[in-house]
Each structure stands twice: as structure tokens, then as C-alpha cells.
Scaffold this motif. Structure first.
Motif, short mmCIF file in Angstrom:
data_model
loop_
_atom_site.label_atom_id
_atom_site.label_comp_id
_atom_site.label_asym_id
_atom_site.label_seq_id
_atom_site.Cartn_x
_atom_site.Cartn_y
_atom_site.Cartn_z
N LYS A 138 22.81 80.07 49.07
CA LYS A 138 24.00 79.63 48.42
C LYS A 138 23.66 77.67 48.00
CE LYS A 138 27.45 82.53 48.76
NZ LYS A 138 27.28 84.07 48.74
N ILE A 159 33.38 75.21 57.01
CA ILE A 159 32.58 76.03 56.28
C ILE A 159 31.97 76.66 57.67
CG2 ILE A 159 30.59 76.16 54.91
CD1 ILE A 159 31.50 73.35 54.04
N PHE A 173 25.74 81.18 54.66
CA PHE A 173 26.05 81.19 53.30
C PHE A 173 24.84 81.65 52.55
CE2 PHE A 173 26.38 77.50 55.59
CZ PHE A 173 24.85 77.19 55.73
N GLU A 195 29.03 76.31 45.50
CA GLU A 195 29.06 77.70 46.08
C GLU A 195 29.57 77.49 47.62
OE1 GLU A 195 25.75 80.19 42.46
OE2 GLU A 195 24.89 79.36 44.79
N THR A 196 28.98 77.36 48.24
CA THR A 196 29.29 77.31 49.55
C THR A 196 30.76 76.75 49.86
OG1 THR A 196 26.86 77.12 50.34
CG2 THR A 196 28.94 77.17 51.97
N MET A 203 33.14 79.04 48.14
CA MET A 203 33.52 79.78 49.11
C MET A 203 34.54 79.66 50.47
SD MET A 203 30.48 82.44 50.73
CE MET A 203 29.88 81.36 51.85
N ASN A 204 34.65 78.85 50.98
CA ASN A 204 35.06 78.40 51.86
C ASN A 204 36.05 77.09 51.64
OD1 ASN A 204 33.73 79.23 54.24
ND2 ASN A 204 31.95 77.93 53.55
#
Length: 319
Positions: free
Chosen positions: A39, A32, A36, A43-44, A47-48
Motif C-alpha cells: 500500500k 500505524i 500493510f 492508503e496505509t 487504513m489506520n
């Protein structure tokens, strides 16, 4: 004082870090990246490309010692494997050499006792490296083989070495020796104190790493092993029953089908012989031929075969 709470997917990631800055290193091991914004954890993670449930399980466990259920099927083994592999890289490639350099800078070059301390630290580092290299050479490839559905033979998670205690003991000795016996002038004392602080943090990190392996990773591997075994049993039964499909059914003689029905109904060889007006030896010969043609040798297997292929109705079978 750290904030003790169960973090959830809708919490802000920045809140989690503000409450517990020690999570920063875990972020890197999970893959990660920073940046960010505001978020949420979910969500984080999305996203990763990180499994959120597994991330939170590790975070809540390491921060607050909130253990997960050993039957938690939502834990992602690939995510855990990536996390542990990255943790090894962090520890071996950065943390151990970093503390070694700190010790060197904290010791007077003329101090023979200080150099003995460095040797002691090197022995500790080698012990940790041996353990982690063992995992990388044996455990991690085995886990990847489970993930791929092709487990490496002659290995299971119970063979996984958990010898963390001896290394922990050596690190505790190192701290006490430095505090009690390592002389330091005023100039070096601040460096030595900072080094000790990092050694204490290092000890906490290594303990958490071992606990994640023991209480989250190992149970997850056991569940995966169990699932693969169950899948193998199901596959073997399906192969046993459906191998050749209708061709196997057509390959059976009418008399052999009648013998199967008798076996499924729980009759002994003599009872089948009496029903069909044939000798017991003939029944035995038919059963041998049935086993050869179908590759099914047990009454349970014949029962499944007979039901699937319509030789008997399931309602007539005593289960």
C-alpha cells in the motif's frame, strides 16, 4: 548512506521504510500497524486512521530535516498530539528501562565505578521523566482543550518548557564516561559496545522528538490559539450585534435610532444635538440608554449593528 528525498503520499510505505528503517518507531507512535503490504503511504494512513499530511510532515522533517512552513494549516494537531503522547509512552515505558537493563548486564558486579555509571544514568532518566511528565500534566491537556474549543485559561504555548539541552548534555557525558573510564573484560565488552550503540540511537531519537515539538507541534498550537481567538472575536461581534435580534431594534425609540445613525455617520454629540434639535445632555443620555439596551459601547459596534439592522446603508458608511 540514507536516501535523501521528499516522500509523498503516493510512495509505497515499504519503500519509505527500506530507505529509512528509523521510521519504524514513528509508525508505532502514529498508531500505524505493520502488515500493510504494498500500500501507498496515503492508503496505509487511511487504513489506520492517521492524517497523511501530518505523518509525511513529521517523517520528512525527521529523516531529511525538511522543515514545513509555519503557516501550514493542513497540519493536524490531534494527530500530532497522539504521536507525541505515544512517543512518551515508548520512551518512558520501554526505551529508558531497556537501556538501564543493558547497562546492568554490561557491568561487572564488583565494579564500583560501573555502579556509579548506573547512578549517573538514573539521574539522566529522572530528568527526562520530569520533562515529559510536565508536558503530560500541563501542555497536552491544554492542547486537548484547544482541540475541544474550550481552552484552559491562564496558559499558552509560550509557557511550554523546552529545557532539552541539560538532559542532552548529561547523556553526552554518560557516553564519554563509559568510553573513557569504564573497565570491561572481553566477555562484557561486546555487551557494553551494543549498549553504547543503543545510547547513541537514543540520543538521536530524543533530539528528533524535541525538534518535532519545537518546529512542528508548537507552531501548530500557535495557529490553533490564533484561530480560536479570531473565532471568539467573531462570536462576540455576532452576539453583540444580533443579541435579541429584532427585539433590541424594537426596544429602541425612534430618537435613539436617529442618534445611532448620527454616531455611525461620524457626527459629534453637539452635531447630533443640532441636527435633532435637542440638547447635548439629551444626546448623551440617549447614547447611554443605547449602550445599556444593546450592550454595544463602541462606534464600530454601533456601525455594524446599524448596517445589519437596516438603519443605514453600507454604501453611506465611511469604512
Amino acid at each position: 548512506m540514507k536516501n535523501v528525498k521528499m516522500y509523498e503520499s503516493q510512495d509505497k510505505m515499504i519503500t519509505l521504510i527500506k530507505d529509512n528503517y528509523s521510521v519504524l518507531q514513528a509508525l508505532s507512535s502514529f498508531g500505524i500497524n505493520l502488515g500493510f503490504g504494498d500500500k501507498t503511504v496515503a492508503e496505509t494512513c487511511e487504513m489506520n486512521g492517521v492524517d497523511c499530511h501530518t505523518f509525511l510532515a513529521v517523517v520528512n522533517f525527521t529523516i531529511n530535516d525538511l522543515a514545513i512552513s509555519e503557516d501550514d494549516d493542513l497540519i493536524s494537531v490531534p494527530t500530532l498530539l497522539h504521536y507525541l503522547e505515544a512517543s512518551h509512552r515508548y520512551y518512558l515505558d520501554f526505551q529508558l528501562p531497556f537501556i538501564r537493563r543493558e547497562l546492568e548486564e554490561s557491568i561487572n558486579e564488583q565494579d564500583a565505578l560501573g555502579h556509579l555509571m548506573l547512578k549517573f544514568y538514573d539521574e539522566y532518566a529522572q530528568e527526562i521523566k520530569r520533562h515529559m511528565k510536565y508536558e503530560e500534566k500541563t501542555l497536552f491537556p491544554y492542547v486537548q482543550s484547544l482541540i475541544d474549543g474550550k481552552p484552559i485559561p491562564d496558559y499558552n504555548v509560550e509557557m511550554f518548557s523546552k529545557h532539552h539541552d541539560s538532559a542532552d548534555k548529561k547523556l553526552r557525558e554518560l557516553k564519554l564516561l563509559i568510553i573513557k573510564y569504564l573497565p570491561s573484560d572481553a566477555h562484557l565488552n561486546s555487551k557494553l559496545t551494543a549498549t553504547l550503540y543503543d545510547i547513541y540511537n537514543n540520543e538521536d531519537w530524543l533530539h528528533q522528538h524535541a525538534e518535532v515539538e519545537n518546529h512542528i507541534f508548537t507552531p501548530a498550537i500557535r495557529r490553533l490559539e490564533k484561530k480560536l481567538k479570531q473565532d471568539d472575536v467573531t462570536k462576540n461581534i455576532s452576539t453583540m450585534v444580533f443579541k435579541g435580534g429584532q427585539d433590541n431594534l424594537d426596544a429602541l425609540s425612534d430618537r435613539e435610532r436617529e442618534v445611532i445613525v448620527g454616531v455611525v455617520q461620524g457626527l459629534q454629540n453637539k452635531e447630533i444635538a443640532d441636527r435633532l434639535f435637542i440638547s447635548v445632555n439629551t444626546v448623551i443620555t440617549h447614547r447611554r440608554n443605547i449602550a445599556r439596551k444593546l450592550q454595544i459601547h463602541s462606534p464600530a459596534g454601533l456601525t455594524i449593528y446599524a448596517i445589519v439592522n437596516g438603519l443605514v446603508d453600507i454604501s453611506s458608511v465611511k469604512l
